[in-house]
Write a protein that holds these residues in place. Structure first.
Motif, PDB file in Angstrom:
ATOM      1  N   ARG A 184       0.838  -1.208   0.000  1.00  0.00           N
ATOM      2  CA  ARG A 184       0.000   0.000   0.000  1.00  0.00           C
ATOM      3  C   ARG A 184       0.869   1.254   0.000  1.00  0.00           C
ATOM      4  O   ARG A 184       1.689   1.462   0.875  1.00  0.00           O
ATOM      5  N   ASP A 185       0.674   2.092  -1.000  1.00  0.00           N
ATOM      6  CA  ASP A 185       1.355   3.380  -1.096  1.00  0.00           C
ATOM      7  C   ASP A 185       0.816   4.291   0.008  1.00  0.00           C
ATOM      8  O   ASP A 185      -0.382   4.564   0.045  1.00  0.00           O
ATOM      9  N   PRO A 186       1.667   4.749   0.939  1.00  0.00           N
ATOM     10  CA  PRO A 186       1.186   5.572   2.050  1.00  0.00           C
ATOM     11  C   PRO A 186       0.569   6.905   1.624  1.00  0.00           C
ATOM     12  O   PRO A 186      -0.159   7.520   2.383  1.00  0.00           O
ATOM     13  N   TYR A 187       0.858   7.367   0.436  1.00  0.00           N
ATOM     14  CA  TYR A 187       0.342   8.662  -0.018  1.00  0.00           C
ATOM     15  C   TYR A 187      -0.952   8.531  -0.810  1.00  0.00           C
ATOM     16  O   TYR A 187      -1.899   9.267  -0.563  1.00  0.00           O
ATOM     17  N   SER A 188      -1.012   7.608  -1.744  1.00  0.00           N
ATOM     18  CA  SER A 188      -2.227   7.481  -2.571  1.00  0.00           C
ATOM     19  C   SER A 188      -3.231   6.505  -1.974  1.00  0.00           C
ATOM     20  O   SER A 188      -4.412   6.554  -2.302  1.00  0.00           O
ATOM     21  N   GLY A 189      -2.753   5.576  -1.129  1.00  0.00           N
ATOM     22  CA  GLY A 189      -3.621   4.550  -0.565  1.00  0.00           C
ATOM     23  C   GLY A 189      -3.843   3.369  -1.494  1.00  0.00           C
ATOM     24  O   GLY A 189      -4.515   2.408  -1.137  1.00  0.00           O
ATOM     25  N   ALA A 190      -3.267   3.414  -2.691  1.00  0.00           N
ATOM     26  CA  ALA A 190      -3.428   2.328  -3.667  1.00  0.00           C
ATOM     27  C   ALA A 190      -2.385   1.236  -3.402  1.00  0.00           C
ATOM     28  O   ALA A 190      -1.264   1.512  -2.974  1.00  0.00           O
ATOM     29  N   ASN A 191      -2.750   0.009  -3.688  1.00  0.00           N
ATOM     30  CA  ASN A 191      -1.837  -1.132  -3.533  1.00  0.00           C
ATOM     31  C   ASN A 191      -1.014  -1.307  -4.804  1.00  0.00           C
ATOM     32  O   ASN A 191      -1.284  -2.182  -5.619  1.00  0.00           O
ATOM     33  N   VAL A 192       0.013  -0.456  -4.940  1.00  0.00           N
ATOM     34  CA  VAL A 192       0.775  -0.384  -6.187  1.00  0.00           C
ATOM     35  C   VAL A 192       2.292  -0.397  -6.023  1.00  0.00           C
ATOM     36  O   VAL A 192       3.011  -0.254  -7.011  1.00  0.00           O
ATOM     37  N   MET A 193       2.797  -0.562  -4.813  1.00  0.00           N
ATOM     38  CA  MET A 193       4.241  -0.420  -4.622  1.00  0.00           C
ATOM     39  C   MET A 193       5.052  -1.427  -5.442  1.00  0.00           C
ATOM     40  O   MET A 193       6.172  -1.130  -5.846  1.00  0.00           O
ATOM     41  N   SER A 194       4.486  -2.594  -5.728  1.00  0.00           N
ATOM     42  CA  SER A 194       5.223  -3.578  -6.531  1.00  0.00           C
ATOM     43  C   SER A 194       5.439  -3.092  -7.968  1.00  0.00           C
ATOM     44  O   SER A 194       6.291  -3.627  -8.669  1.00  0.00           O
ATOM     45  N   ARG A 195       4.716  -2.076  -8.376  1.00  0.00           N
ATOM     46  CA  ARG A 195       4.914  -1.481  -9.703  1.00  0.00           C
ATOM     47  C   ARG A 195       5.865  -0.291  -9.657  1.00  0.00           C
ATOM     48  O   ARG A 195       6.086   0.381 -10.660  1.00  0.00           O
ATOM     49  N   GLY A 196       6.419  -0.044  -8.481  1.00  0.00           N
ATOM     50  CA  GLY A 196       7.337   1.073  -8.304  1.00  0.00           C
ATOM     51  C   GLY A 196       8.705   0.794  -8.903  1.00  0.00           C
ATOM     52  O   GLY A 196       8.995  -0.309  -9.378  1.00  0.00           O
ATOM     53  N   LEU A 197       9.528   1.805  -8.856  1.00  0.00           N
ATOM     54  CA  LEU A 197      10.882   1.714  -9.388  1.00  0.00           C
ATOM     55  C   LEU A 197      11.870   1.466  -8.259  1.00  0.00           C
ATOM     56  O   LEU A 197      11.762   2.072  -7.195  1.00  0.00           O
ATOM     57  N   VAL A 198      12.828   0.590  -8.496  1.00  0.00           N
ATOM     58  CA  VAL A 198      13.911   0.402  -7.534  1.00  0.00           C
ATOM     59  C   VAL A 198      15.172   1.030  -8.107  1.00  0.00           C
ATOM     60  O   VAL A 198      15.343   1.125  -9.315  1.00  0.00           O
ATOM     61  N   GLY A 199      16.034   1.466  -7.218  1.00  0.00           N
ATOM     62  CA  GLY A 199      17.274   2.097  -7.641  1.00  0.00           C
ATOM     63  C   GLY A 199      18.138   2.373  -6.441  1.00  0.00           C
ATOM     64  O   GLY A 199      18.043   1.690  -5.418  1.00  0.00           O
ATOM     65  N   THR A 200      18.984   3.397  -6.558  1.00  0.00           N
ATOM     66  CA  THR A 200      19.824   3.838  -5.446  1.00  0.00           C
ATOM     67  C   THR A 200      19.729   5.346  -5.335  1.00  0.00           C
ATOM     68  O   THR A 200      19.371   6.040  -6.288  1.00  0.00           O
ATOM     69  N   HIS A 201      20.041   5.817  -4.157  1.00  0.00           N
ATOM     70  CA  HIS A 201      19.996   7.248  -3.866  1.00  0.00           C
ATOM     71  C   HIS A 201      21.197   7.546  -2.977  1.00  0.00           C
ATOM     72  O   HIS A 201      21.456   6.804  -2.035  1.00  0.00           O
ATOM     73  N   ARG A 202      21.938   8.583  -3.280  1.00  0.00           N
ATOM     74  CA  ARG A 202      23.084   8.965  -2.450  1.00  0.00           C
ATOM     75  C   ARG A 202      22.585   9.839  -1.311  1.00  0.00           C
ATOM     76  O   ARG A 202      21.891  10.815  -1.534  1.00  0.00           O
TER      77      ARG A 202
END
Length: 128
Positions: free
Chosen positions: A44-62
């Motif tokens: 569950r995306d804490p901002y939109s409330g939709a169950n979509v995090m598995s469609r999110g992007l993975v990466g790195t952040h400095r």
């Protein structure tokens, strides 16, 4: 201590892509990173409330730590409003101008070619 749940074979997950899984009644997003390790966060995306995090992007952040040292952290970005979290801690790295809403993180590991995810989220250290 949480019980680990067998989700799938590691080879069933595409690198740098997510998939949804159920841990009882809890939806999680499971990601295989390029190095073959896995991460799991709430679906569950804490901002939109939709169950979509598995469609999110993975990466790195400095990021720069309190000690001034820079390091790269694994991240997941929501596909909805583009907020970014540390995939290991659930800490918000970029709230996109909104309030900071952490993401629940579940311990995940690969054992004998199988992806295992903890049945309950990792507890966060209390804020100072």
């Amino acid at each position: 201590m949480s019980t680990f749940v067998d989700i799938c074979a590691l080879e069933d997950l595409d690198p740098e892509r997510g998939t949804g899984a159920l841990l009882g009644d809890t939806q999680v997003a499971v990601f295989r990173l390029a190095d073959g390790t896995v991460r799991a966060v709430q679906q569950r995306d804490p901002y939109s409330g939709a169950n979509v995090m598995s469609r999110g992007l993975v990466g790195t952040h400095r990021v720069t730590g309190d000690d001034g040292a820079e390091r790269d952290v694994n991240t997941v970005t929501t596909p909805m409003l583009k907020q970014v979290w540390d995939a290991d801690t659930g800490e918000v790295l970029d709230a996109g101008g909104k309030d900071r809403r952490p993401l629940a993180v579940f311990a995940a590991q690969v054992r004998d070619g199988r992806v295992l995810v903890a049945g309950t989220p990792t507890e966060r250290a209390p804020a100072p």
